[in-house]
Enzyme design. Structure first.
Site, PDB file in Angstrom:
ATOM      1  N   PHE A 187      21.900  33.179  33.714  1.00  0.00           N
ATOM      2  CA  PHE A 187      23.321  32.841  33.841  1.00  0.00           C
ATOM      3  C   PHE A 187      23.414  31.348  34.148  1.00  0.00           C
ATOM      4  O   PHE A 187      22.425  30.712  34.535  1.00  0.00           O
ATOM      5  CB  PHE A 187      23.945  33.656  34.982  1.00  0.00           C
TER       6      PHE A 187
ATOM      7  N   GLN B 249      38.712  27.793  39.779  1.00  0.00           N
ATOM      8  CA  GLN B 249      37.702  27.639  38.733  1.00  0.00           C
ATOM      9  C   GLN B 249      38.274  27.959  37.356  1.00  0.00           C
ATOM     10  O   GLN B 249      38.944  28.983  37.188  1.00  0.00           O
ATOM     11  CB  GLN B 249      36.530  28.585  38.987  1.00  0.00           C
TER      12      GLN B 249
ATOM     13  N   HIS C  58      37.122  29.021  33.709  1.00  0.00           N
ATOM     14  CA  HIS C  58      35.966  29.571  33.004  1.00  0.00           C
ATOM     15  C   HIS C  58      35.951  28.999  31.596  1.00  0.00           C
ATOM     16  O   HIS C  58      36.983  28.972  30.926  1.00  0.00           O
ATOM     17  CB  HIS C  58      36.077  31.098  32.965  1.00  0.00           C
TER      18      HIS C  58
ATOM     19  N   LEU D 176      38.525  37.328  29.088  1.00  0.00           N
ATOM     20  CA  LEU D 176      37.239  36.680  29.332  1.00  0.00           C
ATOM     21  C   LEU D 176      36.177  37.074  28.302  1.00  0.00           C
ATOM     22  O   LEU D 176      36.033  38.240  27.966  1.00  0.00           O
ATOM     23  CB  LEU D 176      36.723  37.071  30.719  1.00  0.00           C
TER      24      LEU D 176
ATOM     25  N   GLU E 184      29.918  35.030  30.434  1.00  0.00           N
ATOM     26  CA  GLU E 184      28.841  34.035  30.430  1.00  0.00           C
ATOM     27  C   GLU E 184      27.544  34.678  29.929  1.00  0.00           C
ATOM     28  O   GLU E 184      26.621  33.999  29.488  1.00  0.00           O
ATOM     29  CB  GLU E 184      28.670  33.553  31.870  1.00  0.00           C
TER      30      GLU E 184
ATOM     31  N   ARG F  36      29.847  26.085  35.342  1.00  0.00           N
ATOM     32  CA  ARG F  36      31.133  26.289  34.664  1.00  0.00           C
ATOM     33  C   ARG F  36      32.024  25.051  34.692  1.00  0.00           C
ATOM     34  O   ARG F  36      32.736  24.776  33.722  1.00  0.00           O
ATOM     35  CB  ARG F  36      31.860  27.458  35.319  1.00  0.00           C
TER      36      ARG F  36
ATOM     37  N   HIS G 169      40.234  31.273  36.277  1.00  0.00           N
ATOM     38  CA  HIS G 169      39.371  32.448  36.381  1.00  0.00           C
ATOM     39  C   HIS G 169      39.148  32.926  37.809  1.00  0.00           C
ATOM     40  O   HIS G 169      39.228  34.105  38.100  1.00  0.00           O
ATOM     41  CB  HIS G 169      38.029  32.094  35.739  1.00  0.00           C
TER      42      HIS G 169
ATOM     43  N   ARG H 178      31.925  28.104  41.645  1.00  0.00           N
ATOM     44  CA  ARG H 178      31.171  29.352  41.798  1.00  0.00           C
ATOM     45  C   ARG H 178      30.203  29.543  40.638  1.00  0.00           C
ATOM     46  O   ARG H 178      30.554  29.281  39.490  1.00  0.00           O
ATOM     47  CB  ARG H 178      32.133  30.537  41.838  1.00  0.00           C
TER      48      ARG H 178
HETATM   49  C1  LIG Z   1      37.495  39.161  33.624  1.00  0.00           C
HETATM   50  C2  LIG Z   1      36.623  38.848  34.801  1.00  0.00           C
HETATM   51  C3  LIG Z   1      35.253  39.006  34.714  1.00  0.00           C
HETATM   52  C4  LIG Z   1      34.436  38.726  35.805  1.00  0.00           C
HETATM   53  N1  LIG Z   1      33.085  38.907  35.694  1.00  0.00           N
HETATM   54  C5  LIG Z   1      32.302  38.685  36.766  1.00  0.00           C
HETATM   55  C6  LIG Z   1      30.895  38.909  36.706  1.00  0.00           C
HETATM   56  O1  LIG Z   1      30.352  39.334  35.686  1.00  0.00           O
HETATM   57  N2  LIG Z   1      30.167  38.663  37.823  1.00  0.00           N
HETATM   58  C7  LIG Z   1      30.715  38.221  38.981  1.00  0.00           C
HETATM   59  O2  LIG Z   1      30.003  38.019  39.951  1.00  0.00           O
HETATM   60  N3  LIG Z   1      32.044  38.014  39.059  1.00  0.00           N
HETATM   61  C8  LIG Z   1      32.849  38.240  37.995  1.00  0.00           C
HETATM   62  N4  LIG Z   1      34.189  38.036  38.102  1.00  0.00           N
HETATM   63  C9  LIG Z   1      34.775  37.773  39.409  1.00  0.00           C
HETATM   64  C10 LIG Z   1      34.792  39.052  40.238  1.00  0.00           C
HETATM   65  O3  LIG Z   1      34.891  40.166  39.381  1.00  0.00           O
HETATM   66  C11 LIG Z   1      35.955  39.094  41.212  1.00  0.00           C
HETATM   67  O4  LIG Z   1      35.988  37.922  41.961  1.00  0.00           O
HETATM   68  C12 LIG Z   1      35.808  40.271  42.159  1.00  0.00           C
HETATM   69  O5  LIG Z   1      35.567  41.461  41.452  1.00  0.00           O
HETATM   70  C13 LIG Z   1      37.032  40.427  43.024  1.00  0.00           C
HETATM   71  O6  LIG Z   1      36.887  41.596  43.768  1.00  0.00           O
HETATM   72  P1  LIG Z   1      37.804  41.885  45.008  1.00  0.00           P
HETATM   73  O7  LIG Z   1      37.366  43.190  45.546  1.00  0.00           O
HETATM   74  O8  LIG Z   1      37.838  40.718  45.910  1.00  0.00           O
HETATM   75  O9  LIG Z   1      39.280  42.013  44.379  1.00  0.00           O
HETATM   76  P2  LIG Z   1      39.857  42.974  43.238  1.00  0.00           P
HETATM   77  O10 LIG Z   1      38.834  43.773  42.552  1.00  0.00           O
HETATM   78  O11 LIG Z   1      40.778  42.133  42.415  1.00  0.00           O
HETATM   79  O12 LIG Z   1      40.716  44.009  44.059  1.00  0.00           O
HETATM   80  C14 LIG Z   1      41.910  43.650  44.693  1.00  0.00           C
HETATM   81  C15 LIG Z   1      42.509  44.889  45.312  1.00  0.00           C
HETATM   82  O13 LIG Z   1      43.585  44.508  46.148  1.00  0.00           O
HETATM   83  C16 LIG Z   1      44.698  45.342  45.898  1.00  0.00           C
HETATM   84  N5  LIG Z   1      45.900  44.577  46.243  1.00  0.00           N
HETATM   85  C17 LIG Z   1      46.207  43.308  45.909  1.00  0.00           C
HETATM   86  N6  LIG Z   1      47.390  42.965  46.442  1.00  0.00           N
HETATM   87  C18 LIG Z   1      47.825  44.043  47.135  1.00  0.00           C
HETATM   88  C19 LIG Z   1      48.985  44.312  47.899  1.00  0.00           C
HETATM   89  N7  LIG Z   1      49.966  43.423  48.084  1.00  0.00           N
HETATM   90  N8  LIG Z   1      49.099  45.535  48.453  1.00  0.00           N
HETATM   91  C20 LIG Z   1      48.147  46.491  48.284  1.00  0.00           C
HETATM   92  N9  LIG Z   1      47.035  46.277  47.567  1.00  0.00           N
HETATM   93  C21 LIG Z   1      46.880  45.064  47.004  1.00  0.00           C
HETATM   94  C22 LIG Z   1      44.580  45.717  44.440  1.00  0.00           C
HETATM   95  O14 LIG Z   1      45.280  46.900  44.184  1.00  0.00           O
HETATM   96  C23 LIG Z   1      43.067  45.889  44.316  1.00  0.00           C
HETATM   97  O15 LIG Z   1      42.708  47.180  44.729  1.00  0.00           O
HETATM   98  C24 LIG Z   1      35.014  38.278  37.001  1.00  0.00           C
HETATM   99  C25 LIG Z   1      36.384  38.109  37.094  1.00  0.00           C
HETATM  100  C26 LIG Z   1      37.192  38.376  36.007  1.00  0.00           C
HETATM  101  C27 LIG Z   1      38.663  38.146  36.129  1.00  0.00           C
END
Ligand SMILES: Cc1cc2nc3c(=O)[nH]c(=O)nc-3n(C[C@H](O)[C@H](O)[C@H](O)COP(=O)(O)OP(=O)(O)OC[C@H]3O[C@@H](n4cnc5c(N)ncnc54)[C@H](O)[C@@H]3O)c2cc1C
Length: 560
Positions: free
Chosen positions: A116, A229, A231, A241, A244, A275, A339, A374
């Protein structure tokens, strides 16, 4: 008060569910709140993989992982936090595997790892190109196995603070309507990112930075908010997306002349530079007229159909559905898109914020392991490792402290405010303000930043905030009133945009995602190797600074 818990976790993506499992296993009464069903959380969209120095594809160790991460962060990452992430990552990945995560395999049956960007070794463990989908299902299974309560389709709007302690959350019940108060000894924010601040983004509609804004509004500091960031490979025009992992498998980036232009920007790492470096290179090519309709081309053709079908089948499908391009035969049009927010709620290495009882983990938080840039694969790892750590600490704290108090006035104040919004019959609809915010952020606070544009964006945001005071919600109903929640989300986004601009204007240097080639083209370690920190008092954003934790790696010039 509707309910009381030891640990209440707002957000049920990878960070939230991992925190819930840990807190439950530590003996706490735990509940999750989510505005969408847990498995629809945006973690499920993660494609490429998760970084841990397992050493299955080469000689690797946590020290190398930590060094790559520090360097990738452009020396803004806190080295103590980075070391913890990299040391705990292998054990945390094996834990996921033991819970049933079906990672792709090497020929001898170990977890496979792919190269990566900006990683010195192939260290990204993956499940084809649907890693997030696999992890979210596995974590949800573990949540269900433990019978952890999930307040599904509850929209968290306000944190409850009493006696200088966070003691719960006020939520809008999406299914039945009405405000509900959930009391808790500790609250962990795990609400993900805020990519919806931008027009072209890889983030889902749900990524509106709610937790960051909720924390800001109760006085908790946000850190490094200027660090959004971009992407380098997002599909044109949708912003979907393209992982990568494509470049990890060997894809090329080409300009309109068919040139692998990275030879001029990152001659050693080429398509596997960090990135920020690649996004800037692409934007320069596009701005200087060597793009094609505002894009550059990602070429996978030489990888061959077999490899594309086996390891990148999701990418092929996305390209065909959203751009009408089959990467086996044609290059994919891509460009930089918003991103990932490296900034977020300031926490220590246990996810603790300065407000007692309030924690944050995952993309909503800034611990900070990513600094100014990141590395791909480190975000999923952060959700798991720091989700786990915050869950453990919150549970321990909750089990040692007994009371929860929610003054009734907090609910009645919230009800009056909501009534005022719902009673308004004339004004502007939220979407027009939201679209203007996102398009102007893209224009004025994008890959490259200029002082005059950032200032202009500050004025635009101020004007949008004034318009927001007269926003009208047309749907007055109780059941699934997304008109209402979108209006509340817009309020969150406007607060965050202001924080980003204040921080961006103050950082008079170029570092990672914050590139100011026109006035401050160099990194300035002497003055700016420190975090921006913003707080909000009476609606006004105030800027401060925090030192970066350096344990062993002194800043060097980054060369890729
Ligand atoms: C398309 C894409 C691909 C990616 N690929 C990778 C990868 O391959 N490897 C990597 O390391 N990272 C990757 N990332 C980054 C990584 O996936 C995310 O940073 C990470 O998954 C975020 O996880 P999280 O649990 O913090 O939030 P999320 O998974 O976004 O979860 C947020 C949660 O909060 C809840 N929520 C939000 N606001 C409220 C509210 N007001 N009230 C109640 N609930 C709420 C939502 O319902 C959800 O359950 C990628 C990101 C994207 C966008």
């Amino acid at each position: 008060m509707e309910a009381k818990h030891d640990v209440l976790i707002v957000g049920a993506g990878c960070a939230g569910m991992r925190a819930a499992i840990e807190a439950f296993d530590a003996g706490a009464d735990v509940a999750l709140v989510s505005k969408i069903h847990p498995v629809r959380s945006h973690s499920g969209a993660a494609e490429g993989g998760i970084n841990a120095a397992l050493g299955n594809a080469s000689e690797d160790d946590p020290e190398k992982h930590a060094y790559d991460t520090v360097k990738g962060s452009d020396y803004l990452g806190d080295q103590e936090a980075i070391q913890i992430l990299c040391d705990e990552a292998p054990g945390d990945v094996y834990q996921l595997e033991n819970w049933g995560a079906v990672f792709s395999r090497t020929e001898d049956g170990r977890i496979a790892q792919r190269p990566f960007g900006a990683a010195g070794e192939p260290r990204t463990a993956y499940a084809a190109d649907i890693t997030g989908h696999v992890l979210i299902q596995v974590l949800y299974e573990q949540v269900m196995k433990r019978d952890i309560l999930v307040y599904e389709e509850y929209f968290a709007w306000r944190l409850v603070v009493d006696s200088d302690r966070c003691q719960g959350v006020i939520c809008w019940d999406l299914l039945d309507g009405g405000l509900k108060v959930l009391g808790a000894k500790t609250v962990i924010l795990a609400t993900g990112g805020a990519g919806r601040l931008y027009t072209g983004t890889t983030n889902a509609y749900s990524c509106t930075g709610d937790g960051m804004a909720m924390a800001l509004r109760v006085g908790a500091p946000l850190k490094d908010m200027e660090m959004m960031q971009f992407h380098p490979t997002t599909l044109s025009p949708s912003g979907v997306l393209i992982t990568e992992g494509t470049r990890g498998e060997g894809a090329y980036l080409l300009n309109s002349e068919g040139e692998r232009f990275l030879t001029r920007y990152a001659p050693n790492a080429m398509e596997l530079a960090s990135r920020d470096v690649i996004s800037r290179a692409e934007q320069t090519e596009i701005d200087e007229g060597r793009g094609i309709d505002g894009n550059v081309m990602l070429d996978l053709r030489h990888l061959g159909a077999e490899k594309i079908l086996e390891r990148l089948h999701g990418t092929r499908e996305l390209s065909m559905v959203f751009a009408g391009v089959d990467p086996i035969y044609e290059p994919i049009p891509v460009r930089p898109g918003a991103h990932y927010h490296m900034g977020g709620v300031h926490t220590d290495v246990w996810g603790r914020t300065p407000l007692e009882g309030l924690y944050a983990a995952g993309e909503v938080a800034c611990v900070s392991v990513h600094g100014a840039n990141r590395l791909g694969g480190n975000a999923l790892m952060e959700t798991i490792t720091f989700g786990k750590r915050s869950g453990r600490h919150a549970a321990e704290w909750a089990l040692a402290n007994t009371t929860v108090a929610v003054p009734p006035s907090l609910l009645s104040d919230a009800e009056s405010e909501l009534k005022e919004l719902l009673d308004r019959t004339k004004g502007e609809r939220p979407w027009s303000i939201r679209d203007e915010l996102a398009s102007t952020m893209h224009e004025n606070f994008g890959v490259f930043r200029r002082e005059d544009q950032m200032e202009k964006q500050g004025e635009i945001v101020q004007a949008l905030r004034d318009r927001y005071k007269r926003v009208v919600v047309e749907d007055k109903g109780d059941v699934f009133n997304t008109d209402l929640t979108q209006a509340l989300e817009l309020g969150f986004l406007l607060d965050l945009a202001e924080c980003m601009i204040v921080s961006g204007l103050a950082r008079k240097e170029s570092r990672g995602a914050h590139a100011r080639p026109y006035d401050y083209p160099e990194r300035d370690d002497e003055r700016f190797m420190r975090h921006t920190v913003v707080t909000m008092t009476d609606g006004a954003v105030k800027l401060g600074w925090r030192p970066v934790t350096v344990t062993k790696w002194q800043p060097e010039v980054r060369r890729y």
